[in-house]
Design a protein around this motif. Structure first.
Motif, PDB file in Angstrom:
ATOM      1  N   LEU A  14       1.781  -1.078   0.219  1.00 41.78           N
ATOM      2  CA  LEU A  14      -0.195  -0.180  -0.067  1.00 41.78           C
ATOM      3  C   LEU A  14       0.606   1.520   0.116  1.00 41.78           C
ATOM      4  O   LEU A  14       0.685   2.274  -0.953  1.00 41.78           O
ATOM      5  N   PHE A  15       1.902   1.303   0.694  1.00 41.08           N
ATOM      6  CA  PHE A  15       2.280   2.435   0.549  1.00 41.08           C
ATOM      7  C   PHE A  15       3.736   2.023  -0.601  1.00 41.08           C
ATOM      8  O   PHE A  15       4.692   1.217  -0.334  1.00 41.08           O
ATOM      9  N   LEU A  16       3.773   2.915  -1.054  1.00 43.08           N
ATOM     10  CA  LEU A  16       3.588   3.415  -2.077  1.00 43.08           C
ATOM     11  C   LEU A  16       3.753   2.672  -3.786  1.00 43.08           C
ATOM     12  O   LEU A  16       5.151   2.356  -4.374  1.00 43.08           O
ATOM     13  N   GLY A  17       3.455   1.410  -3.653  1.00 50.20           N
ATOM     14  CA  GLY A  17       3.223   0.567  -4.383  1.00 50.20           C
ATOM     15  C   GLY A  17       4.110  -0.615  -3.936  1.00 50.20           C
ATOM     16  O   GLY A  17       4.437  -0.716  -5.313  1.00 50.20           O
ATOM     17  N   GLY A  18       5.129  -0.218  -2.791  1.00 52.10           N
ATOM     18  CA  GLY A  18       6.434  -1.732  -2.826  1.00 52.10           C
ATOM     19  C   GLY A  18       7.310  -1.044  -3.640  1.00 52.10           C
ATOM     20  O   GLY A  18       7.703  -0.101  -3.519  1.00 52.10           O
ATOM     21  N   ASN A  19       8.720  -2.128  -3.314  1.00 60.01           N
ATOM     22  CA  ASN A  19       9.940  -1.644  -3.907  1.00 60.01           C
ATOM     23  C   ASN A  19      10.181  -1.267  -5.269  1.00 60.01           C
ATOM     24  O   ASN A  19       9.184  -2.178  -6.355  1.00 60.01           O
ATOM     25  N   HIS A  20      10.464  -0.101  -5.595  1.00 58.39           N
ATOM     26  CA  HIS A  20      10.826   0.128  -6.717  1.00 58.39           C
ATOM     27  C   HIS A  20      12.555   0.792  -6.870  1.00 58.39           C
ATOM     28  O   HIS A  20      12.577   0.413  -6.310  1.00 58.39           O
ATOM     29  N   ARG A  21      12.724   0.436  -7.789  1.00 60.09           N
ATOM     30  CA  ARG A  21      14.448   0.990  -8.595  1.00 60.09           C
ATOM     31  C   ARG A  21      14.803   2.201  -8.112  1.00 60.09           C
ATOM     32  O   ARG A  21      15.360   2.775  -7.527  1.00 60.09           O
ATOM     33  N   HIS A  43       7.931  17.792   4.235  1.00 60.84           N
ATOM     34  CA  HIS A  43       8.775  18.643   4.002  1.00 60.84           C
ATOM     35  C   HIS A  43       9.554  19.038   3.095  1.00 60.84           C
ATOM     36  O   HIS A  43      10.645  19.746   3.334  1.00 60.84           O
ATOM     37  N   PHE A  44       9.231  18.819   2.144  1.00 61.86           N
ATOM     38  CA  PHE A  44      10.227  18.607   1.194  1.00 61.86           C
ATOM     39  C   PHE A  44      10.041  18.962  -0.037  1.00 61.86           C
ATOM     40  O   PHE A  44       8.569  18.209  -0.291  1.00 61.86           O
ATOM     41  N   GLU A  45      10.829  20.095  -0.950  1.00 61.21           N
ATOM     42  CA  GLU A  45       9.912  19.860  -1.864  1.00 61.21           C
ATOM     43  C   GLU A  45      10.227  18.729  -3.621  1.00 61.21           C
ATOM     44  O   GLU A  45       9.217  18.440  -4.255  1.00 61.21           O
ATOM     45  N   GLU A  46      11.132  17.452  -3.384  1.00 60.91           N
ATOM     46  CA  GLU A  46      11.963  16.733  -3.911  1.00 60.91           C
ATOM     47  C   GLU A  46      12.389  15.978  -3.226  1.00 60.91           C
ATOM     48  O   GLU A  46      13.322  16.169  -2.847  1.00 60.91           O
ATOM     49  N   ILE A  47      11.783  14.537  -2.981  1.00 62.94           N
ATOM     50  CA  ILE A  47      12.377  13.297  -2.905  1.00 62.94           C
ATOM     51  C   ILE A  47      13.105  12.549  -3.584  1.00 62.94           C
ATOM     52  O   ILE A  47      12.117  11.748  -4.273  1.00 62.94           O
ATOM     53  N   TYR A  48      14.247  11.957  -3.985  1.00 63.23           N
ATOM     54  CA  TYR A  48      14.298  10.592  -4.798  1.00 63.23           C
ATOM     55  C   TYR A  48      14.682   9.583  -4.003  1.00 63.23           C
ATOM     56  O   TYR A  48      15.429   9.311  -3.235  1.00 63.23           O
ATOM     57  N   MET A  49      13.670   8.345  -4.481  1.00 58.21           N
ATOM     58  CA  MET A  49      13.785   7.609  -3.365  1.00 58.21           C
ATOM     59  C   MET A  49      14.832   6.176  -4.664  1.00 58.21           C
ATOM     60  O   MET A  49      14.740   5.802  -5.220  1.00 58.21           O
ATOM     61  N   VAL A  50      16.190   5.436  -4.000  1.00 59.87           N
ATOM     62  CA  VAL A  50      16.663   4.588  -4.915  1.00 59.87           C
ATOM     63  C   VAL A  50      16.629   3.189  -3.980  1.00 59.87           C
ATOM     64  O   VAL A  50      17.587   3.095  -2.582  1.00 59.87           O
ATOM     65  N   ASP A  51      16.808   2.147  -4.166  1.00 55.95           N
ATOM     66  CA  ASP A  51      16.987   0.703  -4.068  1.00 55.95           C
ATOM     67  C   ASP A  51      18.011   0.519  -4.544  1.00 55.95           C
ATOM     68  O   ASP A  51      17.917  -0.424  -5.989  1.00 55.95           O
ATOM     69  N   LEU A  52      18.711   0.165  -3.930  1.00 53.14           N
ATOM     70  CA  LEU A  52      19.928  -0.622  -4.351  1.00 53.14           C
ATOM     71  C   LEU A  52      19.969  -1.738  -5.360  1.00 53.14           C
ATOM     72  O   LEU A  52      21.061  -2.447  -5.403  1.00 53.14           O
ATOM     73  N   ARG A  53      19.568  -2.456  -4.771  1.00 50.90           N
ATOM     74  CA  ARG A  53      18.912  -3.810  -5.322  1.00 50.90           C
ATOM     75  C   ARG A  53      19.145  -3.501  -6.503  1.00 50.90           C
ATOM     76  O   ARG A  53      19.334  -4.394  -7.261  1.00 50.90           O
ATOM     77  N   TYR A  54      18.490  -2.766  -7.091  1.00 50.81           N
ATOM     78  CA  TYR A  54      18.069  -2.891  -8.928  1.00 50.81           C
ATOM     79  C   TYR A  54      18.177  -1.265  -9.304  1.00 50.81           C
ATOM     80  O   TYR A  54      18.672  -1.515 -10.090  1.00 50.81           O
ATOM     81  N   ASP A  55      19.127  -0.361  -8.385  1.00 46.40           N
ATOM     82  CA  ASP A  55      19.963   0.853  -8.961  1.00 46.40           C
ATOM     83  C   ASP A  55      21.023   1.014  -9.142  1.00 46.40           C
ATOM     84  O   ASP A  55      21.837   1.215  -7.538  1.00 46.40           O
ATOM     85  N   HIS A  56      21.870   0.700 -10.141  1.00 47.57           N
ATOM     86  CA  HIS A  56      23.831   0.486  -9.595  1.00 47.57           C
ATOM     87  C   HIS A  56      24.829   1.605 -10.326  1.00 47.57           C
ATOM     88  O   HIS A  56      25.776   1.787 -10.681  1.00 47.57           O
ATOM     89  N   ARG A  57      24.280   2.675 -10.315  1.00 46.85           N
ATOM     90  CA  ARG A  57      24.288   4.338 -11.104  1.00 46.85           C
ATOM     91  C   ARG A  57      25.411   4.398 -10.225  1.00 46.85           C
ATOM     92  O   ARG A  57      25.480   4.492  -8.634  1.00 46.85           O
ATOM     93  N   ASP A  58      26.651   5.673  -9.880  1.00 42.72           N
ATOM     94  CA  ASP A  58      26.776   6.243  -9.073  1.00 42.72           C
ATOM     95  C   ASP A  58      26.109   7.517  -8.778  1.00 42.72           C
ATOM     96  O   ASP A  58      25.879   8.319  -9.183  1.00 42.72           O
ATOM     97  N   MET A  59      26.379   6.504  -7.341  1.00 49.09           N
ATOM     98  CA  MET A  59      25.023   7.814  -6.596  1.00 49.09           C
ATOM     99  C   MET A  59      26.243   8.997  -6.367  1.00 49.09           C
ATOM    100  O   MET A  59      25.193   9.778  -6.112  1.00 49.09           O
ATOM    101  N   ALA A  60      27.441   8.822  -5.902  1.00 49.46           N
ATOM    102  CA  ALA A  60      27.957  10.628  -6.045  1.00 49.46           C
ATOM    103  C   ALA A  60      27.337  11.670  -6.781  1.00 49.46           C
ATOM    104  O   ALA A  60      27.333  12.852  -6.569  1.00 49.46           O
ATOM    105  N   GLN A  61      27.663  10.678  -8.370  1.00 47.33           N
ATOM    106  CA  GLN A  61      27.148  11.218  -9.123  1.00 47.33           C
ATOM    107  C   GLN A  61      25.628  11.785  -9.771  1.00 47.33           C
ATOM    108  O   GLN A  61      26.101  13.007 -10.061  1.00 47.33           O
ATOM    109  N   VAL A  62      25.491  11.416  -9.025  1.00 48.67           N
ATOM    110  CA  VAL A  62      23.926  11.166  -9.147  1.00 48.67           C
ATOM    111  C   VAL A  62      23.360  12.675  -7.987  1.00 48.67           C
ATOM    112  O   VAL A  62      22.672  13.605  -8.529  1.00 48.67           O
ATOM    113  N   VAL A  63      23.945  12.406  -6.906  1.00 53.46           N
ATOM    114  CA  VAL A  63      23.801  13.125  -5.956  1.00 53.46           C
ATOM    115  C   VAL A  63      23.895  15.093  -6.333  1.00 53.46           C
ATOM    116  O   VAL A  63      23.383  15.892  -6.062  1.00 53.46           O
TER     117      VAL A  63
END
Length: 374
Positions: free
Chosen positions: A287-294, A326-346
């Motif tokens: 129910l919460f956010l439709g479960g796990n996503h990348r 409290h935030f204008e934008e929130i980015y949720m990342v699940d590292l099981r499925y998302d293997h980008r360079d996260m420091a670069q994404v930040v």
């Protein structure tokens, strides 16, 4: 007596033969709704796998996964375990007041490796405010409800171990202390490993305090029960028919707020933080956010320019509906499925705040934080 023994042997043989035939004739199931996980398909056969023993091991898993009417038989086993005063079934303890608990194993080298992965990430994101929230599971909050002589490691000690090992500028949120102080509230499900929305709200208040923001009062939400028949992961393992279902509550803002939720780079969109259709399924926690996503991006009408990135497991799903106010934008990342360079994404997304949200039992065994080292 001899004739009776013969009859019993025949009945037993027919019973076992019947079960074997049912298993042979039944179609394999790709997914278990009860356990909310994929089921093992018949393993590939090769000489190397046979000689190494891998094939035999996989066949055992396959037979266990695909056993016909498995829920029925495991419920009989659970009942029998309780009759003979056994403390657990399939690794899940039968606790007092209808609580089920899963044993926390002493942390392995994986926990230490995950601490190192966060340290490496911190080296590459200097200037960004980073926070960590490692949540305990119910077994740490309610040790008094465990059966006598139940064995479990200390989750608090494991959390402290991570906090001591991580090197770099990170602020740790004391969720354990806040949850223990609120233990008389319904902060954990009885049949599932997650915290409830009430537990997530307690952790949210602790997070806001650490992040220097004012939390919203519970009076600013309408608390509504949306399910009275939720059975979670512990129930799927223990399958104790005497344990009652859980309720799921949601906190709905009394003030005006709107959300635009983008899932997996536009694969689907929602205008709510709740996927109501999951209340009709076994996996009601989704129910919460439709479960796990990348990856999930949440835009709100809170126009303050603040951006938060969350590295998480599913504990974050009940927490985010509070943070989104409290935030204008929130980015949720699940590292099981998302293997980008996260420091670069930040850097590219101009993120000012990063939050790690994991339950310590999952964090201790998660092999995917290594992607933070890129």
């Amino acid at each position: 007596m001899k004739r009776l023994n013969t009859i019993m042997i025949v009945v037993f043989a027919v019973f076992i033969g019947g079960i074997a035939c049912m298993n042979l004739l039944a179609d394999d199931q790709p997914f278990s709704q009860a356990e909310n996980r994929p089921l093992m398909e018949f393993p590939k056969v090769s000489l190397d796998r046979i000689t190494s023993g891998a094939f035999t091991k996989d066949v055992e898993t396959y037979l266990s996964d695909q056993f016909v009417h498995k829920r029925f038989w495991t419920s009989i086993k659970a009942t029998a375990q309780k009759v003979v005063l056994k403390k657990d079934n399939n690794g899940v303890y039968f606790g007092e007041d209808g609580y089920l608990f899963e044993k926390f194993k002493p942390p392995s080298e994986q926990l230490d490796a995950n601490s190192e992965s966060i340290s490496r990430f911190l080296e590459k994101t200097k200037g960004v405010s980073v926070y960590g929230l490692l949540a305990p599971t119910s077994i740490e909050i309610y040790p008094d409800k465990l059966p006598k002589f139940a064995q479990t490691a200390s989750e608090t000690a494991a959390i402290q171990r991570v906090e001591e090992q991580v090197k770099g500028d990170i602020s740790w949120i004391d969720a354990t202390g806040a949850l223990k102080a609120a233990k008389e509230q319904p902060i954990y499900f009885h049949t599932d490993h997650h915290w409830t929305t009430h537990g997530a709200y307690v952790a949210y208040r602790a997070a806001m305090e650490k992040m220097g923001m004012a939390p919203l009062s519970s009076d600013e939400f309408a608390i509504r029960t949306v399910s009275k028949n939720f059975r979670g992961t512990y129930d799927a393992k223990a399958n104790d028919p005497s344990v009652e279902s859980d309720e799921i509550d949601v906190f709905e803002p009394k003030f005006h707020v709107s959300y635009d939720v983008d899932i997996d780079d536009g694969q689907s969109k929602m205008d709510s933080l709740y996927a109501w259709e999951f209340l009709e399924k076994r996996d009601q926690y989704s129910l919460f956010l439709g479960g796990n996503h990348r990856a999930v991006t949440i835009h709100s009408n809170v126009k303050n320019g603040r951006k938060l990135m969350i590295f998480k497991d599913s504990y974050a799903h009940a927490l985010v509906p509070f943070l989104a106010n409290h935030f204008e934008e929130i980015y949720m990342v699940d590292l099981r499925y998302d293997h980008r360079d996260m420091a670069q994404v930040v850097k590219e997304k101009e993120i000012q705040d990063v939050l790690f949200v994991y339950n310590i039992a999952g964090f201790a065994e998660d092999e995917n934080l290594i992607w933070l080292r890129q």
